[in-house]
Design a protein around this motif. Structure first.
Motif, PDB file in Angstrom:
ATOM      1  N   VAL A  34       0.736  -1.376   0.097  1.00  0.00           N
ATOM      2  CA  VAL A  34      -0.013  -0.057   0.224  1.00  0.00           C
ATOM      3  C   VAL A  34       0.868   1.258   0.034  1.00  0.00           C
ATOM      4  O   VAL A  34       2.148   1.160   0.702  1.00  0.00           O
ATOM      5  N   SER A  35       0.450   2.196  -0.872  1.00  0.00           N
ATOM      6  CA  SER A  35       1.258   3.528  -0.685  1.00  0.00           C
ATOM      7  C   SER A  35      -0.084   4.795  -0.594  1.00  0.00           C
ATOM      8  O   SER A  35      -0.925   4.456  -1.353  1.00  0.00           O
ATOM      9  N   TRP A  36       0.397   5.636   0.174  1.00  0.00           N
ATOM     10  CA  TRP A  36      -0.655   6.752   0.508  1.00  0.00           C
ATOM     11  C   TRP A  36      -0.061   8.167   0.299  1.00  0.00           C
ATOM     12  O   TRP A  36       0.976   8.412   1.009  1.00  0.00           O
ATOM     13  N   ARG A  37      -0.444   9.084  -0.808  1.00  0.00           N
ATOM     14  CA  ARG A  37       0.165  10.165  -1.062  1.00  0.00           C
ATOM     15  C   ARG A  37      -0.586  11.070   0.039  1.00  0.00           C
ATOM     16  O   ARG A  37      -1.584  11.245  -0.217  1.00  0.00           O
ATOM     17  N   LEU A  75       3.189   7.260   2.645  1.00  0.00           N
ATOM     18  CA  LEU A  75       2.934   6.408   3.651  1.00  0.00           C
ATOM     19  C   LEU A  75       3.025   5.168   3.068  1.00  0.00           C
ATOM     20  O   LEU A  75       2.231   4.801   2.091  1.00  0.00           O
ATOM     21  N   VAL A  76       4.038   4.331   3.148  1.00  0.00           N
ATOM     22  CA  VAL A  76       4.338   3.177   2.210  1.00  0.00           C
ATOM     23  C   VAL A  76       4.456   1.865   3.365  1.00  0.00           C
ATOM     24  O   VAL A  76       5.515   2.058   4.254  1.00  0.00           O
ATOM     25  N   ILE A 142      -4.223   7.054  -2.881  1.00  0.00           N
ATOM     26  CA  ILE A 142      -4.014   5.888  -2.349  1.00  0.00           C
ATOM     27  C   ILE A 142      -3.976   4.565  -3.242  1.00  0.00           C
ATOM     28  O   ILE A 142      -4.748   4.339  -4.216  1.00  0.00           O
ATOM     29  N   VAL A 143      -2.863   3.865  -3.261  1.00  0.00           N
ATOM     30  CA  VAL A 143      -2.845   2.712  -4.174  1.00  0.00           C
ATOM     31  C   VAL A 143      -2.623   1.414  -3.281  1.00  0.00           C
ATOM     32  O   VAL A 143      -1.831   1.423  -2.328  1.00  0.00           O
ATOM     33  N   LEU A 144      -3.508   0.464  -3.634  1.00  0.00           N
ATOM     34  CA  LEU A 144      -3.412  -0.798  -2.873  1.00  0.00           C
ATOM     35  C   LEU A 144      -3.263  -1.899  -4.045  1.00  0.00           C
ATOM     36  O   LEU A 144      -3.940  -1.982  -4.982  1.00  0.00           O
TER      37      LEU A 144
END
Length: 282
Positions: A34-37, A75-76, A142-144
């Protein structure tokens, strides 16, 4: 969801969803990421207030520069980290990094307390973030990536074709065309964590928030943790229905094109885009 608190509000928000992904069977062991800008002003204020003496880590070069993300914080999940540990060991599972040097590198600003680093697929995440930030005018953050089993199973049962997969899912539940009118775009089997899969993914992410990494999993972009979870949840349920229909000998009937058009018209205010595959879908 379990009650969970953390000094960083974004960790507090995302960790229960990461744990839930494991409970759903989507992210076994260290599978997925997961990564969240993060909003720059907000995370800068939190880090300054909560961690004023944080160590300044050196910059790490990126394999693919992303100048449009320069200065952004992410956040990764960490490389090798288990989603099931998100609530018990959040400072190990997660880290916050900032893109620096005109988008050519990142530096760690918080987390990875055991000396970890961002997921090995971080470069692909950044490609996705850069594209979806532009396409969505900044809405998607956010990318999941997860290994949803029913969705993966379909890649062994149906043609690796974006239109065919999308239409099959749309025709299984009326909600599908409303939740993901942009459809699912298929990327052929490629080695994860490489520039090759990042480039192939970039082509499809221009057209949709959702891509299928064939035989591997789903890669989805949305506004926040709850919305990206709901997006994958809907696709996974439709995939399960389609797989069950196939195992029973194939569909005898389904949601027709006329009803799909009616659904899209009726819920047009809710759609993120025009249903790309609806025209000329027979």
């Amino acid at each position: 969801m379990p009650r969970f608190t953390h000094a960083i509000s974004f960790v507090e928000e995302v960790a229960p969803f990461v744990r839930l992904c494991w409970e759903m069977g989507w992210n076994e062991a260290n599978g997925g990421n997961v990564s969240w800008r993060l909003p720059t002003d907000e995370i800068t204020a939190i880090l300054r207030r909560r961690f004023p003496n944080a160590r300044q880590h050196p910059a790490v070069p990126l394999p693919q520069p992303q100048p449009t993300l320069d200065g952004e914080y992410f956040l990764v999940t960490g490389s090798g980290q288990f989603f099931r540990h998100a609530l018990d060991h959040p400072d190990e599972v997660f880290g916050i990094v900032q893109i620096v040097d005109n988008g050519t590198a990142y530096r760690r600003v918080w987390g990875y307390v055991m000396g970890g680093s961002p997921t090995s697929e971080f470069a692909t995440h950044l490609v996705g973030h850069a594209i979806r930030k532009r396409v969505s005018n900044g809405r998607e953050r956010i990318v999941l990536h997860c290994h949803a089993p029913e969705f993966i199973a379909l890649s062994f049962l149906v043609p690796l074709d974006s239109r065919a997969l999308t239409m099959a899912l749309w025709q299984k539940m009326p909600e599908c065309i409303v939740i993901f009118p942009d459809g699912v775009r298929v990327v052929p089997p490629l080695l994860p964590g490489t520039v090759t899969i990042a480039e192939a993914s970039a082509v499809e992410l221009e057209k949709s928030r959702i891509i299928s990494w064939s035989h591997h999993g789903i890669f989805a972009s949305e506004e926040n943790p709850e919305r990206v979870f709901a997006l994958v949840e809907t696709i996974e349920k439709a995939s399960a229905i389609h797989r069950k229909v196939l195992s029973a000998g194939g569909p005898q009937r389904g949601i027709g094109q006329d009803l799909l058009i009616e659904l899209a018209d009726h819920f047009s205010a809710m759609l993120v885009c025009e249903p790309a595959f609806l025209k000329d879908a027979g």
